[in-house]
Design a protein around this motif. Structure first.
Motif, short mmCIF file in Angstrom:
data_model
loop_
_atom_site.label_atom_id
_atom_site.label_comp_id
_atom_site.label_asym_id
_atom_site.label_seq_id
_atom_site.Cartn_x
_atom_site.Cartn_y
_atom_site.Cartn_z
N GLU A 96 16.00 25.60 -14.28
CA GLU A 96 15.61 25.06 -12.98
C GLU A 96 16.25 23.71 -12.69
N ASN A 97 16.86 23.09 -13.70
CA ASN A 97 17.51 21.79 -13.50
C ASN A 97 19.02 21.89 -13.34
N LEU A 98 19.57 23.11 -13.38
CA LEU A 98 21.01 23.27 -13.20
C LEU A 98 21.35 23.09 -11.73
N THR A 99 22.37 22.29 -11.45
CA THR A 99 22.77 22.04 -10.07
C THR A 99 24.23 22.40 -9.84
N CYS A 100 24.54 22.76 -8.62
CA CYS A 100 25.90 23.16 -8.26
C CYS A 100 26.76 21.92 -7.99
N PHE A 101 27.98 21.97 -8.46
CA PHE A 101 28.95 20.92 -8.17
C PHE A 101 29.94 21.38 -7.11
N TRP A 130 28.61 22.78 -12.47
CA TRP A 130 28.71 24.22 -12.30
C TRP A 130 29.40 24.62 -10.98
N ALA A 131 30.29 25.59 -11.08
CA ALA A 131 30.91 26.20 -9.90
C ALA A 131 30.08 27.41 -9.52
N CYS A 132 29.22 27.25 -8.54
CA CYS A 132 28.25 28.29 -8.19
C CYS A 132 28.91 29.39 -7.36
N TRP A 161 31.75 22.80 -2.11
CA TRP A 161 31.17 21.58 -1.54
C TRP A 161 29.93 21.88 -0.70
N GLN A 162 29.87 23.11 -0.12
CA GLN A 162 28.70 23.44 0.71
C GLN A 162 27.41 23.48 -0.11
N LEU A 163 27.54 23.72 -1.43
CA LEU A 163 26.36 23.84 -2.30
C LEU A 163 26.19 22.65 -3.24
N ALA A 164 27.08 21.67 -3.13
CA ALA A 164 27.03 20.53 -4.05
C ALA A 164 25.66 19.86 -4.04
N GLY A 165 25.08 19.72 -5.22
CA GLY A 165 23.77 19.10 -5.36
C GLY A 165 22.60 20.05 -5.24
#
Length: 250
Positions: free
Chosen positions: A178-183, A153-155, A186-190
Motif C-alpha cells: 500500500e506504500n508503493l508509489t508510481c514514479f 516504479w514505472a506503473c 508522469w500522469q501517475l507520478a506520486g
C-alpha cells in the motif's frame, strides 16, 4: 566481534583464518568497497554478518558460500547496483537479508534461488522500476515477507501483472504494498500503486483499441481512395481509346 567505525577500506585476505568459531561479526560504518571470497571463506560458524553503511559496489560471486550457517546478512546502505546470480549461493539457512538503501536497479532472476529459509527481504529505497515475477517465485520458503517501498516504479500493465502474481502466491507477502508509489509515467507520478493498479491494464487495452481502430480506419480510407482513383483512371483510359465523336464517320 565489532569492527564498526574503524575506517576499514578492505578486509584482509587471511582475515577469517583465526575466526573459525566466530558467530557474530559487525563491520558496519566503514569504507569497504568490494567483497571477495578469501576474506570470509573460513567463517563456517558465522550466524550474523553486518556489512551495512559501507561503500560496497561489488560482491564477488561465491563470497558467502562458506557461510552455510549464516542466518542474518545486513547489506543495507551500500552502493550495490545489480544483484547477480550467485551472490547468495549456498546460504540455505539465511533468514534475514537487508538490501535496502542501495542503488539496486536490476535483480537477476536466479539471485535468490538458493535462499530456502529466508523469511524477510528488504529492498526499500533502491532504484527498481520493474520486477520479474520469477525473481521472487524462486524463493521457496514457507513464508517470506518482502518490503519494496521507496523505489521509482514505472506503473504499467506489466507491473500490475507482476504484483498480481506475487500477491497470489501464498508464501509471498509484500508488507508495504500500500506504500508503493508510481514514479512514471508522469500522469501517475506520486500516485499509490494500489489506487491505480486495476486501471493500468484497462488503460493499456483502451489505448491498443484506439490505435487499432485508427489504423483500421486509415487502411479502409486508403482502400476507398485507391478504388476511386482506379475507377477514375479506368474511365479516363476508356475516353482516350474512344476518342472524340465525329458525326461524318457514320
Amino acid at each position: 566481534m565489532d569492527l564498526s567505525h574503524n575506517l576499514l577500506a578492505r578486509l584482509p585476505h587471511d582475515f577469517s583464518n583465526e575466526l573459525i568459531s566466530l558467530k557474530d561479526l559487525k563491520v558496519a560504518h566503514n569504507y569497504l568497497i568490494a567483497l571477495g571470497f578469501e576474506s570470509l571463506q573460513y567463517m563456517e560458524n558465522l550466524e550474523k554478518l553486518d556489512l551495512s553503511h559501507n561503500l560496497v559496489t561489488s560482491i564477488e560471486r561465491g563470497t558467502f558460500r562458506g557461510l552455510s550457517r549464516l542466518r542474518h546478512l545486513y547489506l543495507q546502505s551500500n552502493r550495490l547496483a545489480v544483484i547477480y546470480n550467485g551472490f547468495f549461493f549456498m546460504l540455505q539457512n539465511l533468514e534475514v537479508l537487508l538490501l535496502n538503501s542501495n542503488n539496486i536497479s536490476f535483480i537477476e532472476v536466479e539471485a535468490f534461488t538458493s535462499l530456502h529459509n529466508m523469511n524477510f527481504l528488504a529492498l526499500t529505497g533502491n532504484r527498481l522500476i520493474h520486477l520479474k515475477f520469477k525473481t521472487f517465485l524462486n524463493i521457496q520458503t514457507i513464508s517470506t515477507h518482502i518490503q519494496l517501498a521507496g523505489n521509482p516504479w514505472a506503473c504499467d500493465c506489466d507491473l500490475q501483472r507482476v504484483f498480481g502474481k506475487i500477491m497470489s502466491v501464498r508464501h509471498l507477502h509484500v508488507d508495504d504494498y500500500e506504500n508503493l508509489t508510481c514514479f512514471s509515467p508522469w500522469q501517475l507520478a506520486g500516485s499509490p500503486l494500489v489506487s491505480v493498479d486495476s486501471q493500468l491494464c484497462m488503460a493499456e487495452t483502451a489505448t491498443v483499441l484506439v490505435i487499432t481502430v485508427t489504423v483500421l480506419v486509415t487502411v479502409i480510407a486508403a482502400i476507398v481512395m485507391a478504388e476511386r482513383n482506379r475507377k477514375k483512371n479506368q474511365e479516363k483510359n476508356w475516353n482516350e481509346l474512344e476518342g472524340p465523336f465525329d458525326p461524318q464517320e457514320k
